[in-house]
Design a protein around this motif. Structure first.
Motif, PDB file in Angstrom:
ATOM      1  N   GLY A 340       4.153  -0.376   4.078  1.00 32.80           N
ATOM      2  CA  GLY A 340       3.271   0.327   3.156  1.00 32.80           C
ATOM      3  C   GLY A 340       4.073   0.904   2.007  1.00 32.80           C
ATOM      4  N   THR A 341       3.674   0.625   0.779  1.00 34.98           N
ATOM      5  CA  THR A 341       4.366   1.195  -0.373  1.00 34.98           C
ATOM      6  C   THR A 341       4.156   2.711  -0.406  1.00 34.98           C
ATOM      7  OG1 THR A 341       2.442   0.613  -1.731  1.00 34.98           O
ATOM      8  CG2 THR A 341       4.340  -0.875  -1.800  1.00 34.98           C
ATOM      9  N   LEU A 342       5.193   3.422  -0.864  1.00 31.38           N
ATOM     10  CA  LEU A 342       5.141   4.879  -0.920  1.00 31.38           C
ATOM     11  C   LEU A 342       4.123   5.325  -1.965  1.00 31.38           C
ATOM     12  CD1 LEU A 342       8.946   5.773  -0.694  1.00 31.38           C
ATOM     13  CD2 LEU A 342       7.300   5.388   1.150  1.00 31.38           C
ATOM     14  N   THR A 343       3.285   6.261  -1.592  1.00 28.91           N
ATOM     15  CA  THR A 343       2.150   6.645  -2.424  1.00 28.91           C
ATOM     16  C   THR A 343       2.559   7.599  -3.544  1.00 28.91           C
ATOM     17  OG1 THR A 343       1.616   8.336  -0.772  1.00 28.91           O
ATOM     18  CG2 THR A 343       0.455   6.234  -0.622  1.00 28.91           C
ATOM     19  N   PRO A 344       1.749   7.693  -4.623  1.00 27.14           N
ATOM     20  CA  PRO A 344       2.096   8.521  -5.783  1.00 27.14           C
ATOM     21  C   PRO A 344       2.124  10.009  -5.443  1.00 27.14           C
ATOM     22  CG  PRO A 344       0.327   6.962  -6.298  1.00 27.14           C
ATOM     23  CD  PRO A 344       0.500   6.952  -4.816  1.00 27.14           C
ATOM     24  N   TYR A 345       2.945  10.755  -6.196  1.00 26.41           N
ATOM     25  CA  TYR A 345       2.975  12.204  -6.001  1.00 26.41           C
ATOM     26  C   TYR A 345       3.271  12.957  -7.299  1.00 26.41           C
ATOM     27  CZ  TYR A 345       8.159  12.410  -5.847  1.00 26.41           C
ATOM     28  OH  TYR A 345       9.502  12.369  -6.139  1.00 26.41           O
ATOM     29  N   ARG A 346       3.178  12.284  -8.444  1.00 24.11           N
ATOM     30  CA  ARG A 346       3.402  12.958  -9.731  1.00 24.11           C
ATOM     31  C   ARG A 346       2.405  14.113  -9.889  1.00 24.11           C
ATOM     32  NH1 ARG A 346       5.633  11.387 -14.786  1.00 24.11           N
ATOM     33  NH2 ARG A 346       5.953   9.272 -13.980  1.00 24.11           N
ATOM     34  N   GLY A 347       2.923  15.276 -10.294  1.00 26.50           N
ATOM     35  CA  GLY A 347       2.088  16.456 -10.459  1.00 26.50           C
ATOM     36  C   GLY A 347       2.092  17.377  -9.263  1.00 26.50           C
ATOM     37  N   SER A 348       2.607  16.904  -8.129  1.00 25.96           N
ATOM     38  CA  SER A 348       2.682  17.748  -6.936  1.00 25.96           C
ATOM     39  C   SER A 348       3.920  18.641  -7.025  1.00 25.96           C
ATOM     40  CB  SER A 348       2.723  16.902  -5.669  1.00 25.96           C
ATOM     41  OG  SER A 348       3.946  16.202  -5.560  1.00 25.96           O
ATOM     42  N   ALA A 349       3.994  19.609  -6.108  1.00 25.62           N
ATOM     43  CA  ALA A 349       5.052  20.611  -6.177  1.00 25.62           C
ATOM     44  C   ALA A 349       6.448  20.018  -6.039  1.00 25.62           C
ATOM     45  CB  ALA A 349       4.828  21.668  -5.093  1.00 25.62           C
ATOM     46  N   GLY A 350       6.594  18.915  -5.300  1.00 20.99           N
ATOM     47  CA  GLY A 350       7.923  18.358  -5.050  1.00 20.99           C
ATOM     48  C   GLY A 350       8.337  17.236  -5.976  1.00 20.99           C
ATOM     49  N   TRP A 351       7.529  16.929  -7.000  1.00 19.99           N
ATOM     50  CA  TRP A 351       7.830  15.790  -7.867  1.00 19.99           C
ATOM     51  C   TRP A 351       9.013  16.082  -8.792  1.00 19.99           C
ATOM     52  CZ3 TRP A 351       8.308  14.487 -12.986  1.00 19.99           C
ATOM     53  CH2 TRP A 351       8.291  13.117 -13.297  1.00 19.99           C
ATOM     54  N   THR A 352       9.904  15.078  -8.927  1.00 20.03           N
ATOM     55  CA  THR A 352      10.972  15.094  -9.934  1.00 20.03           C
ATOM     56  C   THR A 352      11.088  13.702 -10.521  1.00 20.03           C
ATOM     57  OG1 THR A 352      12.740  14.483  -8.388  1.00 20.03           O
ATOM     58  CG2 THR A 352      12.284  16.851  -8.660  1.00 20.03           C
ATOM     59  N   THR A 368       8.741  -7.027  -2.959  1.00 20.57           N
ATOM     60  CA  THR A 368       9.354  -8.291  -3.394  1.00 20.57           C
ATOM     61  C   THR A 368      10.417  -8.856  -2.477  1.00 20.57           C
ATOM     62  OG1 THR A 368      11.063  -7.172  -4.710  1.00 20.57           O
ATOM     63  CG2 THR A 368       8.944  -7.634  -5.791  1.00 20.57           C
ATOM     64  N   SER A 369      10.958  -8.068  -1.551  1.00 23.33           N
ATOM     65  CA  SER A 369      12.111  -8.531  -0.779  1.00 23.33           C
ATOM     66  C   SER A 369      11.749  -9.533   0.306  1.00 23.33           C
ATOM     67  CB  SER A 369      12.824  -7.344  -0.135  1.00 23.33           C
ATOM     68  OG  SER A 369      12.002  -6.766   0.885  1.00 23.33           O
ATOM     69  N   GLY A 370      10.525  -9.500   0.789  1.00 26.13           N
ATOM     70  CA  GLY A 370      10.155 -10.339   1.922  1.00 26.13           C
ATOM     71  C   GLY A 370      10.665  -9.825   3.252  1.00 26.13           C
ATOM     72  N   ALA A 371      11.236  -8.622   3.260  1.00 29.73           N
ATOM     73  CA  ALA A 371      11.785  -8.076   4.504  1.00 29.73           C
ATOM     74  C   ALA A 371      10.676  -7.781   5.512  1.00 29.73           C
ATOM     75  CB  ALA A 371      12.596  -6.816   4.213  1.00 29.73           C
ATOM     76  N   TYR A 372       9.566  -7.255   5.034  1.00 31.54           N
ATOM     77  CA  TYR A 372       8.410  -7.020   5.898  1.00 31.54           C
ATOM     78  C   TYR A 372       7.610  -8.302   6.064  1.00 31.54           C
ATOM     79  CZ  TYR A 372       8.825  -1.926   6.215  1.00 31.54           C
ATOM     80  OH  TYR A 372       9.243  -0.656   6.508  1.00 31.54           O
ATOM     81  N   ASP A 373       6.892  -8.405   7.172  1.00 34.17           N
ATOM     82  CA  ASP A 373       6.034  -9.575   7.393  1.00 34.17           C
ATOM     83  C   ASP A 373       4.872  -9.614   6.414  1.00 34.17           C
ATOM     84  OD1 ASP A 373       7.426 -10.635   9.694  1.00 34.17           O
ATOM     85  OD2 ASP A 373       6.627  -8.945  10.832  1.00 34.17           O
ATOM     86  N   ALA A 374       4.428  -8.454   5.967  1.00 30.63           N
ATOM     87  CA  ALA A 374       3.344  -8.346   5.002  1.00 30.63           C
ATOM     88  C   ALA A 374       3.454  -6.980   4.340  1.00 30.63           C
ATOM     89  CB  ALA A 374       1.984  -8.516   5.679  1.00 30.63           C
ATOM     90  N   VAL A 375       2.676  -6.771   3.284  1.00 30.82           N
ATOM     91  CA  VAL A 375       2.714  -5.523   2.529  1.00 30.82           C
ATOM     92  C   VAL A 375       1.301  -4.968   2.408  1.00 30.82           C
ATOM     93  CG1 VAL A 375       3.202  -4.475   0.269  1.00 30.82           C
ATOM     94  CG2 VAL A 375       4.770  -6.189   1.226  1.00 30.82           C
ATOM     95  N   ALA A 376       1.167  -3.663   2.616  1.00 31.64           N
ATOM     96  CA  ALA A 376      -0.057  -2.932   2.300  1.00 31.64           C
ATOM     97  C   ALA A 376       0.274  -2.058   1.102  1.00 31.64           C
ATOM     98  CB  ALA A 376      -0.512  -2.090   3.481  1.00 31.64           C
ATOM     99  N   ASP A 377      -0.298  -2.378  -0.047  1.00 29.40           N
ATOM    100  CA  ASP A 377       0.097  -1.694  -1.277  1.00 29.40           C
ATOM    101  C   ASP A 377      -0.716  -0.412  -1.444  1.00 29.40           C
ATOM    102  OD1 ASP A 377       1.222  -0.997  -3.676  1.00 29.40           O
ATOM    103  OD2 ASP A 377       1.153  -3.033  -4.502  1.00 29.40           O
ATOM    104  N   PHE A 378      -0.342   0.604  -0.662  1.00 26.97           N
ATOM    105  CA  PHE A 378      -1.027   1.887  -0.706  1.00 26.97           C
ATOM    106  C   PHE A 378      -0.835   2.569  -2.064  1.00 26.97           C
ATOM    107  CE2 PHE A 378      -0.040   1.892   4.058  1.00 26.97           C
ATOM    108  CZ  PHE A 378      -1.291   1.387   4.390  1.00 26.97           C
TER     109      PHE A 378
END
Length: 421
Positions: A340-352, A368-378
């Protein structure tokens, strides 16, 4: 830092040790058991955000916990964990039944639970146990109520901090009560926790597809979902599968504030450490969905837990190496693994800006790496235009945790065809 191959062997060894520590085989060995529900165990540390009963524990009290199972069957059994206990844990009585309203159990469905034939059991420190099975026909997405009675003092408890489900407590022994009148204690505002309860399994009935385990942090655990609503992203995925006529059990192995690379006093053991127990230890596992790493990026220390400790500096390479460790361990067990791709967090308290660049690099590798069997683009599910920010309506108000609508969008990002049957 050790190589991914070495670290993967450590995770695999931990998985073998976890299975070796399981309760001894019984006459039920030949029965096929399906994972119906799980919660990842945590040490009884205090939380800066949520009140729990974990540190004080229980004494002459009954604890009533409600779960929604992901698989049906003719029989039910439960798994209990004293993984972080400093002393043996005495369970004086236990029961399971179909949930009615609140703390009440549907009349005629409550079943006393036994452990190796006894109505009580003692779980060693750092141990676990499984109940004897009881006949209780269930169906996927049905709620069950599990009650534990502790006559003596438990001390601090192994628990799961954030349940988003109300847990009830009563003075004295009420584990066989159908009515909920005695269960007057609950923690407000009701985020809830689960105590000692590690899993529910079902057997019999129609053959079940293999389990899907969602692994991650609070975004998997479901912070921001509706309290008692069961609308986290793994719940929404389970509902999609049920509607499609493919009712896989979807087990939630998320822990709020959890990190991939570092232990946390209030966020649980590092993902690379607990993956063996919380994912690979599940019965009839087919697919793991991995979504973890954003807390490594945005929380570079453990001061949120009141601990004055800095984590080692986080880089995209270190996070990618951690993901490769999980992938290798899953593949060694024949488990299909979806990234699962890491989800957005711009604007949150911990964003840099620096943290955003690490997230971008990790997501590029996942896609893009193909390391995972499949991708869920969260990431794209919550931010279709690529702004790095979750739009209003899809977050709960803090710009990092999805709302129920956001969780549904995440579930829709999983290709059902990618799940192993």
């Amino acid at each position: 830092m050790s190589s991914p191959k070495v670290r993967a062997s450590v995770v695999a060894a931990a998985a073998a040790a976890s299975l070796a520590a399981a309760p001894p085989a019984t006459a039920e060995t030949r029965t096929t058991w399906n994972g119906a529900w799980t919660a990842a165990a945590m040490r009884p540390s205090g939380s800066p955000w949520f009140a729990t009963w974990a540190e004080q524990g229980f004494a002459d009290q009954s604890v009533r916990q409600i779960v929604r199972v992901g698989s049906g069957g003719a029989k039910v059994r439960i798994r209990l964990s004293n993984a972080y206990g400093a002393a043996p844990l005495r369970i004086t009585g236990a029961s399971v039944g179909r949930t009615a309203t609140g703390a009440a159990v549907r009349p005629g469905t409550i079943r006393p639970l036994r452990f190796d034939g006894s109505t009580s059991t003692t779980i060693p420190a750092r141990g676990r146990t499984v109940s004897d099975p009881v006949t209780l026909p269930t169906k996927a997405r049905e709620q069950l109520t599990i009650t534990l009675y502790f006559k003596g003092a438990t001390g601090p408890t192994t628990h799961h901090q954030l349940s988003m489900t109300t847990t009830y407590r009563a003075a004295g022994d009420h584990h066989r009560d159908t009515a909920g009148a005695a269960y007057t204690d609950r923690i407000e505002p009701g985020f809830g926790s689960w105590y000692y309860l590690e899993g529910v399994e079902t057997s019999g009935g129609r053959p079940q597809p293999r389990a899907v385990v969602a692994f991650g942090d609070s975004i998997t655990d479901g912070f921001g979902a509706t309290i008692d609503g069961d609308d986290r992203y793994p719940d929404a995925l389970a509902e999609r599968l049920l509607a499609a006529g493919r009712p896989h059990p979807v087990l939630n192995a998320g822990i709020g504030s959890n990190k991939l690379l570092s232990d946390s006093a209030c966020g649980g053991d590092a993902g690379v450490s607990r993956f063996a127990r919380d994912v690979l230890g599940q019965p009839r596992l087919g697919t793991a969905i991995v979504l973890i790493g954003i807390n490594d990026i945005q929380l570079p220390d453990d001061r949120m837990c009141g601990v004055d400790r800095d984590d080692p500096p986080v880089t995209a390479k270190r996070l990618i190496d951690g993901h490769r460790t999980l992938i290798s361990a899953a593949r060694a067990r024949g488990v299909k693994v979806i990234g699962g791709t890491l989800t957005p967090y711009r604007g949150s308290a911990g964003w840099t800006a620096g943290g955003e660049e690490i997230r971008r690099q990790v997501n590029h590798w996942i896609r893009t790496s193909g390391a995972y069997d499949a991708v869920a683009d969260f990431d794209r599910a919550l931010d279709p235009t690529g702004t790095g920010r979750i739009p209003d309506g899809l977050h709960m108000g803090d710009l990092i945790h999805p709302s129920p609508a956001g969780y549904e969008a995440m579930a829709d990002a999983v290709d059902l065809g990618d799940l192993r049957r």
